[in-house]
Design a protein around this motif. Structure first.
Motif, PDB file in Angstrom:
ATOM      1  N   ALA A 198      30.739  17.253  47.166  1.00  0.00           N
ATOM      2  CA  ALA A 198      30.966  15.961  46.872  1.00  0.00           C
ATOM      3  C   ALA A 198      32.401  15.503  46.185  1.00  0.00           C
ATOM      4  CB  ALA A 198      29.714  15.522  45.925  1.00  0.00           C
ATOM      5  N   ARG A 214      35.501  13.721  48.180  1.00  0.00           N
ATOM      6  CA  ARG A 214      36.124  12.437  47.607  1.00  0.00           C
ATOM      7  C   ARG A 214      37.713  12.513  47.269  1.00  0.00           C
ATOM      8  NH1 ARG A 214      31.127  11.815  44.498  1.00  0.00           N
ATOM      9  NH2 ARG A 214      31.988  13.278  42.970  1.00  0.00           N
ATOM     10  N   PRO A 266      23.992  13.914  53.737  1.00  0.00           N
ATOM     11  CA  PRO A 266      23.707  12.804  52.750  1.00  0.00           C
ATOM     12  C   PRO A 266      24.867  12.420  52.155  1.00  0.00           C
ATOM     13  CG  PRO A 266      21.767  14.049  53.088  1.00  0.00           C
ATOM     14  CD  PRO A 266      22.536  14.909  53.620  1.00  0.00           C
ATOM     15  N   ILE A 267      25.452  13.470  51.461  1.00  0.00           N
ATOM     16  CA  ILE A 267      26.642  13.268  50.637  1.00  0.00           C
ATOM     17  C   ILE A 267      27.778  12.486  51.317  1.00  0.00           C
ATOM     18  CG2 ILE A 267      28.424  14.559  49.437  1.00  0.00           C
ATOM     19  CD1 ILE A 267      26.382  16.797  48.693  1.00  0.00           C
ATOM     20  N   ILE A 302      27.402  10.789  53.982  1.00  0.00           N
ATOM     21  CA  ILE A 302      27.013   9.297  54.451  1.00  0.00           C
ATOM     22  C   ILE A 302      27.248   8.484  53.218  1.00  0.00           C
ATOM     23  CG2 ILE A 302      25.002   8.054  54.712  1.00  0.00           C
ATOM     24  CD1 ILE A 302      25.918   9.273  57.308  1.00  0.00           C
ATOM     25  N   LYS A 303      26.823   9.082  51.859  1.00  0.00           N
ATOM     26  CA  LYS A 303      27.219   8.034  50.740  1.00  0.00           C
ATOM     27  C   LYS A 303      28.620   7.970  50.501  1.00  0.00           C
ATOM     28  CE  LYS A 303      25.809   8.318  45.971  1.00  0.00           C
ATOM     29  NZ  LYS A 303      25.355   9.263  44.755  1.00  0.00           N
ATOM     30  N   GLU A 304      29.552   8.709  51.069  1.00  0.00           N
ATOM     31  CA  GLU A 304      30.948   8.574  50.864  1.00  0.00           C
ATOM     32  C   GLU A 304      31.579   7.566  51.940  1.00  0.00           C
ATOM     33  OE1 GLU A 304      32.765   9.152  48.198  1.00  0.00           O
ATOM     34  OE2 GLU A 304      31.189  10.282  47.215  1.00  0.00           O
ATOM     35  N   TYR A 356      34.835   8.923  59.908  1.00  0.00           N
ATOM     36  CA  TYR A 356      35.110   8.024  58.891  1.00  0.00           C
ATOM     37  C   TYR A 356      36.437   7.336  59.344  1.00  0.00           C
ATOM     38  CZ  TYR A 356      36.126   6.387  54.220  1.00  0.00           C
ATOM     39  OH  TYR A 356      36.626   5.707  53.025  1.00  0.00           O
TER      40      TYR A 356
END
Length: 385
Positions: free
Chosen positions: A126, A130, A157-158, A160-162, A178
């Protein structure tokens, strides 16, 4: 660098890192009471300059080592401390390894992440993701392609959250993307079509090779149809037709031409469908069924095949049969495959094109046989298509 206490409420710290050596220059600025924190990372020919500006509450790097690995790879190992702007007290916020994900540039100013270099730990991933996104944004990159193999699926999922989104999935991986610039995403969509093939095979006795499927819609039960199936990945259209005929009937064939293709939408899983009908020449005669999806297969007289109610009631089937007959009569020329190499990409491709000099003794003989049995009248060319 340790800062235990000082009278000023603000600080400006610059770290210059070159060839693994770190030099810290600190200048204390006074008479600031508001709070702001920003960081700027610049690169000049392998020399990295990181500037920190802070007012009041400050997150400062206790130790930083920034290295250059290739053109686009950065790594930063940082232990963060929190400094209270009022009394200068400090407390450790944790230790973290930060780096840019292993990746390479694509030709569209985008990034393709190397899935082999993805970290195993979700928490570490994560932070690194970032950090990487921030770096790629500063570099002016556009589309990011991030592929997760099955063994790294817990990281999805990480991402997707970003802000990543699903693009497509295959048996061994899932691909996420992205889009960095503002405005509509310009990345290509996932594959929009399935590609199917059918083999139209006629022997010297004017018999069509047909099959009955075990699993079909109730309305199609009992229908004798030509062998059909989907083209495999990296398989030529005509190779798929020859393979499907062999698998479903045991008959070996030779590709002659593509005589027509159908384009339909929202067929399976909301995908569009391209279906190519190929004229094939039989190289064997004995029918053997060894396919779990096929109930039966046989050679069927062409007249009997055409007279089936489901074919008579279907305008598309009738049109296809007319085209096949015209091909046999040599009044219609389909698409033949020509292998060519383009200088644009250096790859070999099959160019499907009309070729009017493909008349063969097989076709002439077949037309005479059909005419002798009085199967067809003389349709106008305008009625063929």
């Amino acid at each position: 660098m340790e800062l235990s206490s000082f009278s000023s409420n603000s600080a400006c710290i610059s770290e210059t890192v070159n060839a693994g050596r770190t030099t810290t220059y600190s200048s204390l600025l006074s008479n600031f009471s508001s709070v702001r924190f920003s960081r700027q990372l610049n690169c000049f020919g392998g020399l990295f300059l990181r500037n920190y500006e802070a007012l009041n509450n400050i997150y400062m790097a206790h130790r930083a080592v920034i290295s250059s690995v290739g053109r686009d790879d950065l790594a930063a190992e940082t232990s963060f401390h929190h400094m209270n702007g009022i009394n200068g007290s400090t407390s450790s916020l944790g230790y973290r390894n930060l780096r840019v994900l292993d990746a390479f540039d694509d030709v569209y100013e985008g990034i393709v992440v190397d899935s082999d270099g993805l970290p195993d730990d979700p928490t570490n991933f994560a932070a690194i993701l970032r950090f990487s996104l921030s770096h790629w944004k500063k570099m002016g990159k556009k589309g990011i392609w991030l592929r997760f193999p099955l063994e790294k699926s817990d990281l999805v999922p990480i991402a997707i959250k970003e802000g990543f989104g699903y693009h497509h999935a295959e048996p061994g991986y899932v691909m996420l993307t992205y889009w960095i610039p503002e405005g509509p995403c310009m990345l290509p969509f996932n594959a929009s079509h399935h590609v199917g093939v059918g083999g139209f095979v006629i022997n010297h006795r004017n018999e069509v090779l047909v099959v009955q499927e075990k699993y079909c819609a109730p309305a199609n039960r009992g229908l004798w149809k030509i062998p059909t199936g989907f083209v495999l990945q990296s398989e030529e259209i005509y190779e798929g037709a020859v393979r499907e005929v062999k698998e479903e009937t045991g008959i070996c064939t030779e590709f002659i031409e593509v005589i027509a293709f159908r384009h339909a939408h929202k067929v399976a899983f909301e995908k569009s469908d391209l279906f190519f009908i190929c004229m094939l020449r039989p190289l064997s005669a004995e029918v053997t069924v060894d396919d779990p999806e096929i109930e039966a297969a046989k050679w069927m007289p062409l007249v009997e095949f055409v007279e089936q109610p489901l074919i008579q009631e279907d305008s598309m089937f009738k049109k296809i049969i007319n085209i096949c007959i015209a091909c046999v009569e040599k009044r219609y020329s389909g698409l033949s495959a020509h292998h060519m190499v383009s200088k644009l990409d250096g790859k070999s491709s099959s160019l499907m094109m009309f070729c009017h000099d493909i008349a063969t003794e097989f076709g002439v003989k077949m037309a005479k046989n059909l005419e002798r049995v009085g199967f067809f009248s003389q349709p106008d060319n305008d009625n063929i298509m």
